[in-house]
Design an enzyme around this catalytic site. Structure first.
Site, PDB file in Angstrom:
ATOM      1  N   ASN A 131       0.826  -1.208   0.000  1.00 28.84           N
ATOM      2  CA  ASN A 131       0.000   0.000   0.000  1.00 28.84           C
ATOM      3  C   ASN A 131       0.859   1.257   0.000  1.00 28.84           C
ATOM      4  O   ASN A 131       1.773   1.384   0.833  1.00 28.84           O
ATOM      5  CB  ASN A 131      -0.896   0.021   1.245  1.00 28.84           C
ATOM      6  CG  ASN A 131      -1.733   1.286   1.338  1.00 28.84           C
ATOM      7  OD1 ASN A 131      -2.658   1.483   0.545  1.00 28.84           O
ATOM      8  ND2 ASN A 131      -1.408   2.164   2.279  1.00 28.84           N
ATOM      9  N   GLU A 132       0.600   2.146  -0.931  1.00 24.16           N
ATOM     10  CA  GLU A 132       1.177   3.512  -0.947  1.00 24.16           C
ATOM     11  C   GLU A 132       2.643   3.559  -0.533  1.00 24.16           C
ATOM     12  O   GLU A 132       3.029   4.393   0.300  1.00 24.16           O
ATOM     13  CB  GLU A 132       0.359   4.447  -0.047  1.00 24.16           C
ATOM     14  CG  GLU A 132      -1.024   4.725  -0.587  1.00 24.16           C
ATOM     15  CD  GLU A 132      -1.769   5.842   0.151  1.00 24.16           C
ATOM     16  OE1 GLU A 132      -1.290   6.326   1.196  1.00 24.16           O
ATOM     17  OE2 GLU A 132      -2.853   6.220  -0.328  1.00 24.16           O
ATOM     18  N   GLU A 153      -8.536   3.518  -3.729  1.00 24.45           N
ATOM     19  CA  GLU A 153      -8.914   4.445  -2.657  1.00 24.45           C
ATOM     20  C   GLU A 153      -9.369   5.729  -3.320  1.00 24.45           C
ATOM     21  O   GLU A 153      -8.581   6.393  -4.008  1.00 24.45           O
ATOM     22  CB  GLU A 153      -7.750   4.748  -1.712  1.00 24.45           C
ATOM     23  CG  GLU A 153      -7.443   3.636  -0.748  1.00 24.45           C
ATOM     24  CD  GLU A 153      -6.409   4.017   0.312  1.00 24.45           C
ATOM     25  OE1 GLU A 153      -6.382   5.182   0.747  1.00 24.45           O
ATOM     26  OE2 GLU A 153      -5.620   3.138   0.679  1.00 24.45           O
ATOM     27  N   TYR A 189      -8.156  11.636  -3.050  1.00 24.80           N
ATOM     28  CA  TYR A 189      -9.135  12.184  -2.116  1.00 24.80           C
ATOM     29  C   TYR A 189      -9.336  13.658  -2.430  1.00 24.80           C
ATOM     30  O   TYR A 189      -8.380  14.345  -2.777  1.00 24.80           O
ATOM     31  CB  TYR A 189      -8.634  12.040  -0.670  1.00 24.80           C
ATOM     32  CG  TYR A 189      -8.551  10.598  -0.213  1.00 24.80           C
ATOM     33  CD1 TYR A 189      -9.690   9.912   0.167  1.00 24.80           C
ATOM     34  CD2 TYR A 189      -7.324   9.937  -0.158  1.00 24.80           C
ATOM     35  CE1 TYR A 189      -9.614   8.584   0.612  1.00 24.80           C
ATOM     36  CE2 TYR A 189      -7.241   8.611   0.277  1.00 24.80           C
ATOM     37  CZ  TYR A 189      -8.393   7.946   0.661  1.00 24.80           C
ATOM     38  OH  TYR A 189      -8.328   6.638   1.089  1.00 24.80           O
TER      39      TYR A 189
HETATM   40  O1  AHR Z   1      -8.075   5.600   3.754  1.00 26.42           O
HETATM   41  C1  AHR Z   1      -7.252   6.237   4.693  1.00 26.42           C
HETATM   42  C2  AHR Z   1      -5.768   6.142   4.352  1.00 26.42           C
HETATM   43  O2  AHR Z   1      -5.517   6.912   3.196  1.00 26.42           O
HETATM   44  C3  AHR Z   1      -5.223   4.787   3.995  1.00 26.42           C
HETATM   45  O3  AHR Z   1      -4.833   4.055   5.106  1.00 26.42           O
HETATM   46  C4  AHR Z   1      -4.023   5.105   3.160  1.00 26.42           C
HETATM   47  O4  AHR Z   1      -3.716   4.097   2.239  1.00 26.42           O
HETATM   48  C5  AHR Z   1      -4.381   6.426   2.507  1.00 26.42           C
HETATM   49  O5  AHR Z   1      -3.361   7.363   2.592  1.00 26.42           O
END
Ligand code: AHR
Length: 502
Positions: free
Chosen positions: A172-173, A292, A244
């Site tokens: 992840n990331e 995400e 996001y």
């Molecule tokens: O969804 C919240 C966080 O956002 C996750 O843990 C991470 O992968 C992202 O930065």
């Protein structure tokens, strides 16, 4: 009156709707798992401790797939802590969210929950503090039928049959400096490739997702994907995207145009992946797993440090969503659907309590946030093929993205039923827009089967425990079918869905 127009053609197909577009995400973070999906003492908990009210809402949301167990959490996680007798499971520090993980829920419990929720599991392995061997071990635990040390451990723990998890995230990331075990693209590319090779030796037809950039604002955006794919192109099926969005400094206009950025993100990564494929003389295409995405008021979180005290399931990033947030979420789904030829998996982050469409109170009720509604309706109504369309709409000037169209839309056509569904947003902060959909390329006339609108005089209205139905979808009256065209007046800051049938 401001006007926008679009023509639909049943022959102009982008791709079939991928059911995996309607994925979600359950991370061991804040109250997503504990007091979210799982709360054994709750009056509505079932025999396994799962909240049945949350299960019912997850089904109503139409979620098809759930990414698990993280997120940043996974980069320090030892999967084996979460299996076997509960009383022997260790309590550990979770450095990602500065919390205590009790390990009461692990993969066996989550697989049970997933079965009850009727969702596919997308499983993420830890490539932060761990590597190839541990990825193989958890694969052996969940997918190997029987007769080996680790698969027999699963059977001894009560799961006789393997879970058959097909879709795997390789970490992840790991481009993010905040990530435990953060890596350079070179280091990660090599590790992703060797992990993928090993997992494929165990089970050749797994679908593997390499980590892409954690955001399009990362300085390594693009070069990260390119370097990682140079190493892993032939071994993986997907590269991940994370994005996001939030309203900054009262700039609602830019916020409402967030899907412009998502389109840019997708187009950039498709171009980057295809360029690597071309360099490697490969005919294979890498798809995008947008695993995400959501509205997240990240700046508020960044300004508020994590709790000093180490606690079990402290509330973390429990954003409360208003009408405009829901319109943006609906528009992000429009963008994902529009790219169905390359975005074939996606997960809204997250499912419960943590930047989520479903909220719960420990010991109390569960309710729907505003963002629940466009997700649930899109998941229910987007069927068949996504149609390619060109919208003729006036633009408005945004500080962040320049000129953005006032109306955005996508349409699906289900050849099995003949139904056409149009999803549309009006981004105008002050005015309605008259929107006409030309259907003359279709053979026979349509009637309106159902139509829904999410809008409110107060674009900042939200739902809460006290007023869980303050913001709901309403039937959208005033859909006019005249000859071969449908015309509606989209209120300011609105999301709508119209299903037409013959
Ligand atoms: O969804 C919240 C966080 O956002 C996750 O843990 C991470 O992968 C992202 O930065």
């Amino acid at each position: 009156m401001i006007r926008a127009r679009v023509s639909l053609n049943p022959g102009a197909v982008v791709a079939p709707v991928s059911r995996r577009t309607f994925g979600s995400f359950v991370e061991h973070m804040g109250r997503c798992v504990y007091t979210g999906i799982y709360e054994p003492g709750h009056p509505l908990a079932d025999e396994d401790g799962f909240r049945t009210d949350v299960l019912a809402l997850a089904r109503e949301l139409g979620v098809t797939m759930v990414r698990y167990p993280g997120g940043n959490f996974v980069s320090g996680y030892r999967w084996e802590d979460g299996v076997g007798p509960r009383e022997q499971r260790p309590r550990r520090r979770d450095l990602a969210w500065r919390s205590i993980e009790t390990n009461e829920v692990g993969i066996d419990e989550f697989a049970k929950w997933a079965e009850k929720a009727d969702v596919e599991i997308m499983y993420a392995v830890n490539l932060g503090t761990r590597g190839v061997q541990e990825a193989l071990d958890v694969h052996e635990y969940v997918n190997h039928p029987e007769g080996t040390a680790i698969s027999e451990q699963r059977r001894a723990n009560g799961a006789e049959k393997p879970y058959g998890i097909k879709l795997w995230c390789l970490g992840n990331e790991l481009d993010g400096p905040w990530q435990t075990g953060h890596k350079t693209p070179e280091e990660y590319g090599l590790l992703a490739a060797s992990t993928a090779r090993a997992l494929r030796s165990a089970e050749p037809d797994l679908e593997l997702v390499a980590c892409g950039s954690s955001s399009s604002s990362m300085p390594t955006f693009g070069t990260w994907e390119s370097t990682v794919l140079e190493h892993a192109y032939d071994l993986v099926d997907y590269v991940s995207c994370h994005a996001y969005y939030e309203e900054h400094d009262g700039d609602l206009g830019s916020f409402l145009a967030s899907a412009v950025d998502m389109d840019f993100f997708v187009n950039s990564i498709v171009a980057t992946a295809d360029a690597v494929g071309a360099r490697l003389k490969s005919t294979k295409k890498i798809n995008l797993s947008f695993d995400e995405w959501n509205v997240w008021y990240l700046s508020r979180f960044q300004n508020a440090p994590l709790p000093e005290e180490w606690k079990v399931a402290p509330p973390v990033i429990e954003d409360r969503y208003h009408v405009a947030d829901a319109v943006v979420v609906g528009n992000l789904l429009i963008s994902l659907l529009r790219h169905s030829d390359r975005v074939t998996a996606a997960c809204q982050a997250q499912l419960v309590n943590v930047i989520a469409p479903i909220m719960t109170e420990p010991g109390g009720p569960a309710w729907k946030q505003t963002i629940f509604h466009p997700f649930a309706k899109t998941a229910a109504l987007a069927k068949g093929d996504v149609l390619r369309l060109h919208i003729d709409a006036p633009t408005y000037e945004t500080a962040k993205y320049g000129a953005a169209p006032l109306v955005d839309a996508v349409a699906t056509h289900d050849p099995a039923t003949g139904d056409v569904t149009i999803f549309a947003v009006n981004r105008d902060v002050a005015n309605p827009v008259e929107f006409t959909v030309d259907l003359s390329a279709f053979e026979s006339g349509f009637t309106v089967a159902e139509s829904w609108i999410l809008a409110d005089d107060d674009v900042y209205a939200y739902n809460s425990k006290e007023a869980p139905e303050r913001v709901e979808l309403r039937p959208f009256d005033g859909v006019v079918i005249d000859g071969g065209a449908v015309t509606v007046t989209l209120p300011k800051v609105s999301w709508s869905a119209i299903r037409l049938t013959r």
